[in-house]
Write an enzyme that holds these catalytic residues in place. Structure first.
Site, mmCIF file in Angstrom:
data_model
loop_
_atom_site.group_PDB
_atom_site.id
_atom_site.type_symbol
_atom_site.label_atom_id
_atom_site.label_comp_id
_atom_site.label_asym_id
_atom_site.label_seq_id
_atom_site.Cartn_x
_atom_site.Cartn_y
_atom_site.Cartn_z
ATOM 1 N N TYR A 113 -55.397 -38.614 -37.362
ATOM 2 C CA TYR A 113 -56.117 -36.969 -37.775
ATOM 3 C C TYR A 113 -56.770 -36.983 -36.302
ATOM 4 O O TYR A 113 -58.463 -36.345 -36.706
ATOM 5 C CB TYR A 113 -56.828 -37.957 -39.067
ATOM 6 C CG TYR A 113 -56.354 -38.894 -40.093
ATOM 7 C CD1 TYR A 113 -54.855 -38.295 -40.783
ATOM 8 C CD2 TYR A 113 -56.474 -40.019 -40.162
ATOM 9 C CE1 TYR A 113 -53.622 -39.223 -41.003
ATOM 10 C CE2 TYR A 113 -55.382 -40.734 -40.722
ATOM 11 C CZ TYR A 113 -54.548 -40.158 -41.384
ATOM 12 O OH TYR A 113 -54.087 -41.761 -42.319
ATOM 13 N N HIS A 114 -56.944 -36.669 -35.240
ATOM 14 C CA HIS A 114 -58.020 -36.326 -33.974
ATOM 15 C C HIS A 114 -56.592 -34.958 -34.042
ATOM 16 O O HIS A 114 -56.924 -34.768 -32.122
ATOM 17 C CB HIS A 114 -58.466 -37.310 -33.216
ATOM 18 C CG HIS A 114 -58.908 -38.824 -33.966
ATOM 19 N ND1 HIS A 114 -59.060 -39.737 -33.022
ATOM 20 C CD2 HIS A 114 -59.407 -38.864 -35.293
ATOM 21 C CE1 HIS A 114 -59.234 -40.262 -33.822
ATOM 22 N NE2 HIS A 114 -60.003 -40.024 -35.395
ATOM 23 N N PRO A 115 -56.856 -33.941 -33.890
ATOM 24 C CA PRO A 115 -56.467 -32.191 -33.166
ATOM 25 C C PRO A 115 -57.480 -32.498 -32.789
ATOM 26 O O PRO A 115 -58.564 -31.890 -34.121
ATOM 27 C CB PRO A 115 -55.754 -31.795 -34.276
ATOM 28 C CG PRO A 115 -55.990 -32.029 -35.599
ATOM 29 C CD PRO A 115 -56.492 -34.067 -35.708
ATOM 30 N N HIS A 132 -54.749 -38.139 -31.134
ATOM 31 C CA HIS A 132 -54.318 -39.632 -31.674
ATOM 32 C C HIS A 132 -52.639 -40.016 -31.656
ATOM 33 O O HIS A 132 -52.729 -39.857 -33.063
ATOM 34 C CB HIS A 132 -55.515 -40.415 -30.968
ATOM 35 C CG HIS A 132 -56.333 -40.136 -30.472
ATOM 36 N ND1 HIS A 132 -57.966 -40.353 -30.292
ATOM 37 C CD2 HIS A 132 -56.746 -39.870 -28.766
ATOM 38 C CE1 HIS A 132 -58.531 -39.523 -29.224
ATOM 39 N NE2 HIS A 132 -57.687 -39.782 -28.610
#
Length: 576
Positions: free
Chosen positions: A510-512, A337
């Site tokens: 911070y959403h890999p 994101h």
């Protein structure tokens, strides 16, 4: 073995177990610093049923659930330290963790072509609890269509009806049990004890802008704005380490080694047999008679697979690694994101910008976890459908912070203000993770390829996010609090100027996910039971297996994935 995974259900919730009394096996030994009696015995044996690589969000769940069988020997390896830093446990302390390289992998992407060639900073937890020990604690599951989409794309058995019971199984919501919430799980989910007055102003402004109020983003409807529920227990962070690992640490059949970085997997043919790891500058090896489970996250799980010869064969040979299984999808399908922050000045004394951090910490610890120290900083937010939304799902998420943020808070701005994050929830761009070399100590090369989709949809969505943010912040509710704009510096930007602003300032939120995607297609890495294709006794259990991003923060879905996987592993153990 094969089974109908749709038939598996969590056990009936039970009341929380009583705290386990201290066990002498957990006592640190003065003549063997860094080890417990249990660890020394395990190291002498170096043979386990299960080895879990990574004590992050998923790994702590697995360690708890698998070690619940006293006949099962479990080794949990964590590259980082124990979670003793007090700012991990005081929620507002997350602002003090930003530059702590001891507990953060501190990764950087490769230069991003669509973002002015910038290298973006990717923080990832390197500590017991992983990123759940350093995140903003927002508890979001996504919506049914996210999981139904996974199943339709080949991740059979992952429909909403199949995953919801596992969310409930892990949850202990302070509001009590309902059809959509659990109250007997290990993970505490609570309402915020404290929020800044500016967060209430944001909510009023968002309603004025046409967004509906919503007090439960994990309820019947996700759309709307409200205060986030957070993974906190009695005003303290409830990380995966707190929720799952701490209650299990005294078990004699669970060995937890911190400062232990996995460097490669060992195999007999294509059957995983153990893990090579470094600890105290020594090379060690542990064997697993049942399974090896990678829970090192969307970055390090695919890295470890490739270092072990599982991945795109041509790329592995280029690093001198002999391919064991040619699996082209390893490291691919990288999604994240991307987020744009709108920042505005306000008058002194209301935001968190110049708060006395020492006074907040003293107040927090002396008053029994009360006051501003309990804030997760990203207190309020919400979900919206933009004009570009292709279906009924929200395609934009907001996080409101009563402070000015630039470069993840690493660049302190003068004065006082507030920040509205906005990110598109379903990006079309896909990136890839590459090995830098054959050394596990070298960070992998990260190429997210932000805004790299062929038709420019992702950039148009980012412009929509900036527009929606400015629309909310321009509402009358903010009139008494609004100062000069900071980012962007003008309120009259057209689309071209907004695009330039986005290319210059957008950052990860911070959403890999997705680098070991599950499915039944040519680029899938794991099957729907999370077993690595072409291998035996090897699974990946973490955010890497998500085929696509869900509508929101990714921590809660990662815990759910681990809960399901633990049940399958225990069922398989019973059938052996």
């Amino acid at each position: 073995m094969h089974r109908n995974i749709a038939s598996s259900r969590p056990p009936h919730p039970r009341s929380a177990a009583r705290p386990t009394p201290p066990d002498p096996f957990t006592v640190r030994l003065p003549y063997a610093p860094g080890y417990t009696i249990g660890e020394l015995l395990a190291l002498a044996r170096d043979r386990y049923d299960y080895i879990i690589v990574g004590a992050g969000s998923a790994g702590c769940v697995l360690a708890n659930r698998l070690s619940a069988d006293p006949q099962c020997q479990v080794l949990l390896l964590e590259a980082g330290p124990a979670d003793r830093n007090p700012f991990i446990h005081m929620p507002a302390g997350l602002a003090r963790l930003v530059n702590n390289r001891r507990i953060n992998w501190n990764l950087d992407t490769e230069p991003e072509p669509a973002l002015d060639g910038r290298r973006l900073w990717w923080p990832r937890g390197k500590v017991l609890g992983g990123s759940s020990a350093i995140n903003a604690m927002c508890y979001i599951r996504g919506v049914p269509a996210d999981y139904d989409g996974w199943a339709a794309a080949g991740a059979t058995g992952w429909e909403w009806a199949q995953v919801l019971p596992w969310f409930l199984h892990g949850e202990a919501n302070s509001r009590g049990a309902s059809a959509l919430h659990g109250d007997a799980g290990p993970l505490s989910v609570s309402d915020l004890r404290h929020h800044n007055p500016l967060s209430a102003v944001f909510l009023a402004a968002a309603v004025q802008a046409g967004h509906a109020p919503n007090d439960d983003f994990n309820g019947v409807h996700q759309l709307g704005v409200g205060l986030y529920q957070v993974t906190q227990r009695d005003g303290a962070r409830c990380s995966s380490a707190t929720a799952y690992l701490r209650p299990a640490r005294a078990r004699r059949n669970l060995t937890v080694l911190t400062g232990a970085q996995a460097v490669a997997l060992s195999f007999a043919g294509t059957t995983a047999t153990g893990v090579h790891y470094r600890r105290d500058r020594e090379h060690r090896h542990a064997t697993a008679s049942a399974e090896v489970i990678l829970s090192a996250g969307a970055i390090h799980s695919p890295q470890l697979l490739m270092l072990s010869g599982i991945g795109p064969a041509h790329a592995l040979r280029g690093h001198g690694i002999t391919p064991r299984v040619d699996l082209p999808g390893v490291g691919g399908n990288l999604q994240d994101h991307l987020d744009i922050c709108t920042v505005v000045h306000t008058h002194p004394g209301v935001s968190y910008d110049r708060s006395n951090e020492l006074r907040i910490a003293i107040d927090y610890f002396l008053r029994g976890h009360r006051g501003a120290g309990t804030s997760n900083l990203a207190e309020a937010g919400g979900f919206a459908r933009s004009a570009l939304a292709p279906d009924a799902r929200a395609d934009v998420q907001f996080h409101f912070v009563p402070a000015m943020l630039d470069n993840h808070g690493r660049h302190r701005l003068p004065g006082d203000g507030y920040t509205l994050h906005a990110c598109p929830l379903h990006p079309r761009s896909r990136g890839r993770l590459y090995l830098r070399d054959a050394d596990a100590r070298s960070p992998p090369r990260l190429q997210p390829n932000y805004l790299g989709d062929a038709d420019g949809h992702d950039l148009r969505m980012m412009i929509e996010c900036a527009r929606l943010s400015r629309q909310i912040l321009a509402q009358p509710a903010f009139d008494p609090w609004r100062g000069a704009p900071v980012f962007p510096a003008r309120d009259d930007l057209d689309d071209a100027a907004l695009a330039a602003f986005i290319r210059a300032k957008a950052e990860t939120i911070y959403h890999p996910v997705g680098t070991c995607a599950m499915g039944q297609h040519a680029d899938a890495v794991v099957d729907p039971m999370l077993r690595v294709y072409g291998t035996q006794r090897l699974r990946v259990v973490d955010a890497a297996v998500m085929p696509s991003l869900i509508s929101g923060n990714t921590n809660a879905p990662t815990l759910m994935i681990a809960e399901r996987a633990a049940q399958w592993l225990r069922q398989d153990a019973g059938s052996r």
